[in-house]
Design an enzyme around this catalytic site. Structure first.
Site, PDB file in Angstrom:
ATOM      1  CG  HIS A 100      -1.921   1.115   1.192  1.00 20.28           C
ATOM      2  ND1 HIS A 100      -2.741   1.346   0.105  1.00 20.28           N
ATOM      3  CD2 HIS A 100      -2.220   2.080   2.101  1.00 20.28           C
ATOM      4  CE1 HIS A 100      -3.506   2.400   0.356  1.00 20.28           C
ATOM      5  NE2 HIS A 100      -3.201   2.859   1.553  1.00 20.28           N
TER       6      HIS A 100
ATOM      7  CG  HIS B 118      -3.305   6.465   2.356  1.00 18.37           C
ATOM      8  ND1 HIS B 118      -4.027   5.325   2.604  1.00 18.37           N
ATOM      9  CD2 HIS B 118      -3.435   7.231   3.478  1.00 18.37           C
ATOM     10  CE1 HIS B 118      -4.558   5.383   3.820  1.00 18.37           C
ATOM     11  NE2 HIS B 118      -4.222   6.523   4.368  1.00 18.37           N
TER      12      HIS B 118
ATOM     13  CB  CYS C 103      -2.503   2.932  -3.230  1.00 19.30           C
ATOM     14  SG  CYS C 103      -1.728   1.293  -3.206  1.00 19.30           S
TER      15      CYS C 103
END
Length: 245
Positions: free
Chosen positions: A30, A42, A151
């Site tokens: 991530h 994010h 992401c």
């Protein structure tokens, strides 16, 4: 941080850094942009927005904190979807901290066995990186897509302002190019098919490296520099905050 690992300590963090943390036993990472003051912007999928990928299930990338034990700083973010701002603890969600380096050499890039851990592209100035992150927090980054708008794509755009045409088959992000798909492609398309396990492994890894190198944001021919104000209009996600010039 070195060739074998991009792991860093929190003391080494600087505003504008592109950081990431591995999820689900290194299945995927991530990514986000550290904006200072212990905060990370994010792009994520909230609880109940699980992603189905061939062969496995990728769960929400949000924090381990939820409605039953909310973070004292961020509160409950488990249901949030899109661009969010979290504290570093919520972003890491119990994982380790890694830095995503820019402008790396070709040898450094190819030495990395996993995609989505570095790029050959150069980063823009820190001020512009952070401005893009805050702007997209307010205006969004379009619809989340595991292979075409995830992401890592968000963080790379914040760092470079580069946007690729996501209508092509190759995803914009490095971790979208996995060894699984490279090996599969090699087996079904190579004229040098062999029953040797070593031969199949070599073919698969060679195709994987080739695919990773030429799908890097700095090497693609379908990439252009897009101002963040135009990006949200292109994605159709402007929230009425942009005034007519």
């Amino acid at each position: 941080m070195g060739l074998l690992s991009n792991k860093i300590s929190r003391d080494e963090l600087k505003p504008g850094d592109h950081i990431y943390s591995w999820r689900q036993t290194y299945i995927y990472a991530h990514h986000g942009i550290y904006v200072g003051d212990g905060k990370v912007v994010h792009f994520t999928r909230g609880k109940g927005k699980e992603i189905i990928a061939p062969g496995f299930l990728i769960l929400s990338s949000n924090s381990v904190y939820g409605s039953e034990n909310p973070c004292q700083r961020c509160r409950d973010q488990s249901m949030l979807n899109g661009v969010v701002c979290s504290c570093i603890d919520c972003f890491l969600s119990g994982g380790k901290l890694y830095l995503f380096p820019y402008n790396v050499s070709k040898s450094f890039f190819l030495a990395k066995t996993r995609g989505g851990t570095c790029t050959l592209a150069e980063s823009d100035p820190v001020e512009e990186v952070i401005r893009r992150a805050w702007f997209l927090l307010e205006n969004g980054f379009g619809a989340y897509h595991l292979f075409k708008n995830n992401c890592e794509d968000f963080a790379i755009y914040c760092k470079t302002g580069l946007l690729a045409d996501n209508s092509v088959s190759v995803g914009r992000s490095g971790q979208a190019s996995t060894p699984l798909y490279a090996s599969f492609s090699a087996l079904i398309s190579s004229p040098y098919l062999t029953s040797s396990f070593g031969g199949m492994t070599a073919i698969g890894y060679g195709l994987y490296c080739y695919n990773r190198y030429f799908s890097d944001i700095s090497k693609r021919h379908d990439v252009s520099k897009v101002p963040v104000e135009l990006l949200v209009i292109r994605f159709g996600v402007a929230k009425g905050k942009l005034k007519e010039q």
